[in-house]
Scaffold this motif. Structure first.
Motif, PDB file in Angstrom:
ATOM      1  N   LEU A  14       0.815  -1.211   0.000  1.00  0.00           N
ATOM      2  CA  LEU A  14       0.000   0.000   0.000  1.00  0.00           C
ATOM      3  C   LEU A  14       0.855   1.271   0.000  1.00  0.00           C
ATOM      4  N   ALA A  15       1.744   1.399   0.980  1.00  0.00           N
ATOM      5  CA  ALA A  15       2.538   2.632   1.110  1.00  0.00           C
ATOM      6  C   ALA A  15       3.461   2.801  -0.093  1.00  0.00           C
ATOM      7  N   GLY A  16       4.081   1.700  -0.539  1.00  0.00           N
ATOM      8  CA  GLY A  16       5.031   1.773  -1.652  1.00  0.00           C
ATOM      9  C   GLY A  16       4.349   2.218  -2.937  1.00  0.00           C
ATOM     10  N   LEU A  33      10.774  -2.468  -6.295  1.00  0.00           N
ATOM     11  CA  LEU A  33      11.297  -3.830  -6.137  1.00  0.00           C
ATOM     12  C   LEU A  33      10.407  -4.577  -5.152  1.00  0.00           C
ATOM     13  N   GLU A  34       9.933  -5.721  -5.550  1.00  0.00           N
ATOM     14  CA  GLU A  34       8.973  -6.467  -4.708  1.00  0.00           C
ATOM     15  C   GLU A  34       9.403  -7.922  -4.626  1.00  0.00           C
ATOM     16  N   SER A  35       9.503  -8.433  -3.389  1.00  0.00           N
ATOM     17  CA  SER A  35      10.003  -9.802  -3.253  1.00  0.00           C
ATOM     18  C   SER A  35       8.995 -10.859  -3.735  1.00  0.00           C
ATOM     19  N   HIS A  50      -9.799  -5.618   5.134  1.00  0.00           N
ATOM     20  CA  HIS A  50      -9.388  -4.786   6.265  1.00  0.00           C
ATOM     21  C   HIS A  50     -10.434  -3.694   6.477  1.00  0.00           C
ATOM     22  N   ALA A  51     -10.734  -3.424   7.737  1.00  0.00           N
ATOM     23  CA  ALA A  51     -11.721  -2.389   8.054  1.00  0.00           C
ATOM     24  C   ALA A  51     -10.995  -1.174   8.602  1.00  0.00           C
ATOM     25  N   THR A  52     -11.529   0.005   8.334  1.00  0.00           N
ATOM     26  CA  THR A  52     -10.862   1.200   8.838  1.00  0.00           C
ATOM     27  C   THR A  52     -11.842   2.348   9.078  1.00  0.00           C
ATOM     28  N   GLU A  95     -10.256  -4.387   0.281  1.00  0.00           N
ATOM     29  CA  GLU A  95      -9.704  -5.731   0.036  1.00  0.00           C
ATOM     30  C   GLU A  95      -8.224  -5.611  -0.322  1.00  0.00           C
ATOM     31  N   ARG A  96      -7.398  -6.488   0.230  1.00  0.00           N
ATOM     32  CA  ARG A  96      -5.975  -6.549  -0.108  1.00  0.00           C
ATOM     33  C   ARG A  96      -5.693  -7.851  -0.850  1.00  0.00           C
ATOM     34  N   GLY A  97      -4.667  -7.835  -1.696  1.00  0.00           N
ATOM     35  CA  GLY A  97      -4.287  -9.053  -2.414  1.00  0.00           C
ATOM     36  C   GLY A  97      -4.223  -8.792  -3.900  1.00  0.00           C
ATOM     37  N   HIS A 123      13.861  -9.862  -4.241  1.00  0.00           N
ATOM     38  CA  HIS A 123      13.952  -9.722  -2.787  1.00  0.00           C
ATOM     39  C   HIS A 123      15.244  -9.010  -2.422  1.00  0.00           C
ATOM     40  N   VAL A 124      15.148  -7.992  -1.602  1.00  0.00           N
ATOM     41  CA  VAL A 124      16.359  -7.274  -1.164  1.00  0.00           C
ATOM     42  C   VAL A 124      16.633  -7.667   0.279  1.00  0.00           C
ATOM     43  N   LYS A 125      17.800  -8.293   0.500  1.00  0.00           N
ATOM     44  CA  LYS A 125      18.120  -8.745   1.860  1.00  0.00           C
ATOM     45  C   LYS A 125      18.574  -7.587   2.724  1.00  0.00           C
ATOM     46  N   GLY A 253       4.727   3.429   5.668  1.00  0.00           N
ATOM     47  CA  GLY A 253       3.828   2.328   6.038  1.00  0.00           C
ATOM     48  C   GLY A 253       4.255   1.654   7.336  1.00  0.00           C
ATOM     49  N   ALA A 254       3.930   0.360   7.439  1.00  0.00           N
ATOM     50  CA  ALA A 254       4.216  -0.372   8.677  1.00  0.00           C
ATOM     51  C   ALA A 254       5.720  -0.429   8.946  1.00  0.00           C
ATOM     52  N   ALA A 255       6.549  -0.338   7.912  1.00  0.00           N
ATOM     53  CA  ALA A 255       8.007  -0.358   8.105  1.00  0.00           C
ATOM     54  C   ALA A 255       8.454   0.821   8.973  1.00  0.00           C
TER      55      ALA A 255
HETATM   56  C1  LIG Z   1      -3.837  -9.907   8.353  1.00  0.00           C
HETATM   57  C2  LIG Z   1      -3.859  -8.426   8.570  1.00  0.00           C
HETATM   58  C3  LIG Z   1      -5.046  -7.777   8.873  1.00  0.00           C
HETATM   59  C4  LIG Z   1      -5.063  -6.398   9.048  1.00  0.00           C
HETATM   60  N1  LIG Z   1      -6.261  -5.785   9.296  1.00  0.00           N
HETATM   61  C5  LIG Z   1      -6.323  -4.442   9.291  1.00  0.00           C
HETATM   62  C6  LIG Z   1      -7.571  -3.780   9.399  1.00  0.00           C
HETATM   63  O1  LIG Z   1      -8.625  -4.410   9.493  1.00  0.00           O
HETATM   64  N2  LIG Z   1      -7.593  -2.429   9.367  1.00  0.00           N
HETATM   65  C7  LIG Z   1      -6.454  -1.693   9.219  1.00  0.00           C
HETATM   66  O2  LIG Z   1      -6.525  -0.451   9.153  1.00  0.00           O
HETATM   67  N3  LIG Z   1      -5.245  -2.293   9.164  1.00  0.00           N
HETATM   68  C8  LIG Z   1      -5.155  -3.650   9.172  1.00  0.00           C
HETATM   69  N4  LIG Z   1      -3.949  -4.267   9.059  1.00  0.00           N
HETATM   70  C9  LIG Z   1      -2.763  -3.442   8.952  1.00  0.00           C
HETATM   71  C10 LIG Z   1      -2.601  -2.849   7.574  1.00  0.00           C
HETATM   72  O3  LIG Z   1      -3.138  -3.677   6.574  1.00  0.00           O
HETATM   73  C11 LIG Z   1      -1.113  -2.638   7.319  1.00  0.00           C
HETATM   74  O4  LIG Z   1      -0.617  -1.804   8.339  1.00  0.00           O
HETATM   75  C12 LIG Z   1      -0.860  -1.978   5.986  1.00  0.00           C
HETATM   76  O5  LIG Z   1      -1.432  -2.700   4.936  1.00  0.00           O
HETATM   77  C13 LIG Z   1       0.640  -1.900   5.786  1.00  0.00           C
HETATM   78  O6  LIG Z   1       0.897  -1.414   4.491  1.00  0.00           O
HETATM   79  P1  LIG Z   1       2.392  -1.343   4.007  1.00  0.00           P
HETATM   80  O7  LIG Z   1       2.365  -0.663   2.703  1.00  0.00           O
HETATM   81  O8  LIG Z   1       3.247  -0.804   5.078  1.00  0.00           O
HETATM   82  O9  LIG Z   1       2.845  -2.876   3.822  1.00  0.00           O
HETATM   83  P2  LIG Z   1       2.307  -4.002   2.808  1.00  0.00           P
HETATM   84  O10 LIG Z   1       1.072  -3.562   2.133  1.00  0.00           O
HETATM   85  O11 LIG Z   1       2.314  -5.265   3.584  1.00  0.00           O
HETATM   86  O12 LIG Z   1       3.457  -4.065   1.698  1.00  0.00           O
HETATM   87  C14 LIG Z   1       4.765  -4.449   1.965  1.00  0.00           C
HETATM   88  C15 LIG Z   1       5.322  -5.080   0.693  1.00  0.00           C
HETATM   89  O13 LIG Z   1       6.745  -5.159   0.787  1.00  0.00           O
HETATM   90  C16 LIG Z   1       7.175  -6.406   0.273  1.00  0.00           C
HETATM   91  N5  LIG Z   1       8.494  -6.722   0.871  1.00  0.00           N
HETATM   92  C17 LIG Z   1       8.751  -6.981   2.180  1.00  0.00           C
HETATM   93  N6  LIG Z   1      10.077  -7.179   2.360  1.00  0.00           N
HETATM   94  C18 LIG Z   1      10.660  -7.039   1.157  1.00  0.00           C
HETATM   95  C19 LIG Z   1      12.013  -7.120   0.711  1.00  0.00           C
HETATM   96  N7  LIG Z   1      12.998  -7.382   1.560  1.00  0.00           N
HETATM   97  N8  LIG Z   1      12.276  -6.935  -0.590  1.00  0.00           N
HETATM   98  C20 LIG Z   1      11.275  -6.645  -1.486  1.00  0.00           C
HETATM   99  N9  LIG Z   1       9.972  -6.565  -1.113  1.00  0.00           N
HETATM  100  C21 LIG Z   1       9.665  -6.751   0.195  1.00  0.00           C
HETATM  101  C22 LIG Z   1       6.055  -7.360   0.706  1.00  0.00           C
HETATM  102  O14 LIG Z   1       6.043  -8.550  -0.050  1.00  0.00           O
HETATM  103  C23 LIG Z   1       4.817  -6.492   0.482  1.00  0.00           C
HETATM  104  O15 LIG Z   1       4.305  -6.610  -0.824  1.00  0.00           O
HETATM  105  C24 LIG Z   1      -3.876  -5.657   8.930  1.00  0.00           C
HETATM  106  C25 LIG Z   1      -2.668  -6.296   8.648  1.00  0.00           C
HETATM  107  C26 LIG Z   1      -2.652  -7.669   8.455  1.00  0.00           C
HETATM  108  C27 LIG Z   1      -1.349  -8.347   8.127  1.00  0.00           C
END
Ligand SMILES: Cc1cc2nc3c(=O)[nH]c(=O)nc-3n(C[C@H](O)[C@H](O)[C@H](O)COP(=O)(O)OP(=O)(O)OC[C@H]3O[C@@H](n4cnc5c(N)ncnc54)[C@H](O)[C@@H]3O)c2cc1C
Length: 373
Positions: A14-16, A33-35, A50-52, A95-97, A123-125, A253-255
Motif C-alpha cells: 500500500l505505502a510503496g 522492487l517487490e520480493s 481490512h476495516a478502517t 480488500e488486499r491481495g 527480494h532485497v536482503k 507504512g508499517a516499516a
Molecule cells: C492480516 C492483517 C489484517 C489487518 N487488518 C487491518 C484492518 O482491518 N484495518 C487496518 O486499518 N489495518 C489492518 N492491518 C494493517 C494494515 O493492513 C497494514 O498496516 C498496511 O497494509 C501496511 O501497508 P504497508 O504498505 O506498510 O505494507 P504491505 O502492504 O504489507 O506491503 C509491503 C510489501 O513489501 C514487500 N516486501 C517486504 N520485504 C521485502 C524485501 N525485503 N524486498 C522486497 N519486497 C519486500 C512485501 O512482499 C509487500 O508486498 C492488517 C494487517 C494484516 C497483516
C-alpha cells in the motif's frame, strides 16, 4: 541502481504504491522492487479484508488520490463484548491481495499507467545496498525492522478466508473484545468473501481459537474449521512516533510504524505515510515535519492504550467505556488526534449510537453483566 532522476521503492504494498504514484505524477522515474512473484505480497494473509474508520473526505483531499474508488463504506458494524452487541458507526472496508477487487490491483494499474517500473520476485536482503533516498515500504518485515533499529514483537493468531454464501451480509464488519486477545479479533464480509482474524502480540494458544469459535457461533451463527495459524508475525512495538528518515533512507507504512496505537489500524497510516515519503524525496526536512505534525499525540495514545490493554479484565473496562459515552467519548476524540487519517468522530458516534433511546435501567443492567463476563 537508482539515478538522480530515479527513485527506488522497496515493496509493492500500500505505502510503496501510493508513494510511487505521487512521484510518477511529479514526473520522476520510479522503480519498485517487490520480493513476491506477483501483486499482493504478504501471501499468507491475502486475499484479506481490512476495516478502517478512515476520514475519507479529508484523506482524499490531502492525498489527491481517488480513495473513494478503493474503499467500500460498510453497512453494519458491530462490536461484541462476549456475546453482547454494541452498535457502531459503519466502517470502510478494503480488500488486499491480487484479485481485481483489491486496492493493490487498483494502485498497481494507476502506477503502471504513469510509467512506474515494477520488478516482482526481487527480494532485497540488505536495504542499505539500495541508494540513499530510497523508500523502504516493506510492511511487517523482520529484517527491515532490524536494519532500521525498530523494536518489534512476534504476533500470533489465526485467520480464515471463506466464501460468503449470504449476500445480505455484504459490507458488514464485526469485532470482538474478549479476554482471549489483548489486541483484536475482527471479521469483514465483502466481494463474496468472509475474512476473520484473531490476533495478539502475546502468545495465542489453541484454546483462544476454541473460545473465539464459540463466540463466533453464539454471535453470528458462523461455524468454520479451515483456520490458518499465524506464528512469529513481526509487529512494530514502540511508543515512539512513526519514523520517516533513518540513515538517509525514507520509511513508509508499517516499516516506519505508521500504525494506529489504539486499535492496530494500519491502512490510513500506510496511505498517508506513502504520500509523505514521496514528498521526502525532494524535501526531506519539510516532509519529516509534516509526519511529526500528523502524529503529534501518537505517544500519548500509545501509552494510554497499551496500559489499558494490559490491565487485568480490560474487556470489562471496554464495556464501561461503551456504556458511558458522556465520560469516555471526549477522551476518545482527543486520543484520535494521535492518529492521522482517523475519523475522530467515529469513537464518539460509536458509543453514542449504541445508547440511542436507552434508559438508565438498561445501562445499569449492562454494568451488572460486566461482573458476569
Ligand atoms: C492480516 C492483517 C489484517 C489487518 N487488518 C487491518 C484492518 O482491518 N484495518 C487496518 O486499518 N489495518 C489492518 N492491518 C494493517 C494494515 O493492513 C497494514 O498496516 C498496511 O497494509 C501496511 O501497508 P504497508 O504498505 O506498510 O505494507 P504491505 O502492504 O504489507 O506491503 C509491503 C510489501 O513489501 C514487500 N516486501 C517486504 N520485504 C521485502 C524485501 N525485503 N524486498 C522486497 N519486497 C519486500 C512485501 O512482499 C509487500 O508486498 C492488517 C494487517 C494484516 C497483516
Amino acid at each position: 541502481m537508482g539515478t538522480e532522476k530515479e527513485t527506488v521503492v522497496l515493496g509493492a504494498g500500500l505505502a510503496g504504491m501510493v508513494a510511487s504514484i505521487i512521484l510518477a505524477r511529479e514526473g520522476r522515474e520510479v522503480r519498485v522492487l517487490e520480493s513476491a512473484k506477483g501483486l499482493g505480497g504478504n501471501s499468507p494473509f491475502h486475499p484479506s479484508l481490512h476495516a478502517t474508520p478512515i476520514d475519507m473526505d479529508k484523506v482524499a483531499a490531502w492525498t489527491g488520490l481517488d480513495t473513494n474508488r478503493m474503499f467500500t463504506l460498510g453497512n453494519v458494524s458491530e462490536t461484541f463484548i462476549g456475546t453482547q452487541v454494541f452498535y457502531q458507526k459503519p466502517m470502510y472496508i478494503v480488500e488486499r491481495g491480487n484479485r481485481s477487487t483489491a486496492i493493490d490491483t487498483y494502485l498497481f494499474e494507476e502506477a503502471e499507467k504513469l510509467g512506474v517500473a515494477f520488478e516482482f520476485g526481487h527480494h532485497v536482503k540488505d536495504p542499505k545496498e539500495l541508494p540513499k533516498g530510497s523508500i523502504i515500504a516493506t510492511g511487517y518485515h523482520p529484517s527491515m525492522y532490524k536494519a532500521f533499529n525498530m523494536p518489534c514483537a512476534k504476533g500470533e493468531g489465526y485467520n480464515l478466508i471463506a466464501e460468503n454464501d449470504d449476500p445480505s451480509l455484504e459490507g458488514n464488519v464485526y469485532s470482538w473484545i474478549a479476554p482471549y486477545t489483548k489486541d483484536y479479533a475482527y471479521g469483514c464480509v465483502l466481494n463474496g468473501m468472509r475474512y476473520l482474524l484473531l490476533f495478539s502480540r502475546f502468545s495465542m494458544p489453541k484454546e483462544a481459537l476454541d473460545q473465539f469459535q464459540k463466540d463466533l457461533k453464539a454471535t453470528l451463527g458462523w461455524e468454520h474449521d479451515n483456520w490458518g495459524a499465524i506464528r512469529n508475525h513481526p509487529y512494530p512495538w514502540t511508543f515512539k512516533r512513526p519514523k520517516l528518515l533513518v540513515d538517509g533512507y525514507i520509511l513508509a507504512g508499517a516499516a516506519g510504524n505508521n500504525i494506529d496505537p489504539m486499535g492496530g489500524f494500519g491502512i490510513h497510516g500506510a496511505i498517508l505515510s506513502g504520500v509523505i515519503a514521496a514528498r521526502a524525496v525532494s524535501s526531506p526536512e519539510k516532509a519529516a515535519e509534516e509526519l511529526k505534525r500528523l502524529n503529534k499525540r501518537f505517544t500519548v495514545a500509545a501509552v494510554t492504550f497499551e496500559s489499558l490493554k494490559r490491565m487485568p479484565a480490560s474487556a470489562r473496562f471496554y464495556r464501561i467505556v461503551l456504556s458511558y459515552p458522556e465520560l469516555f467519548g471526549p477522551m476518545m476524540f482527543l486520543m484520535g488526534r494521535g492518529i492521522p487519517g482517523y475519523d475522530r468522530n467515529w469513537c464518539t458516534e460509536v458509543i453514542n449510537g449504541y445508547h440511542k433511546g436507552r434508559g438508565l435501567g438498561e445501562r445499569l443492567s449492562d454494568m451488572k453483566k460486566i461482573f458476569t463476563y
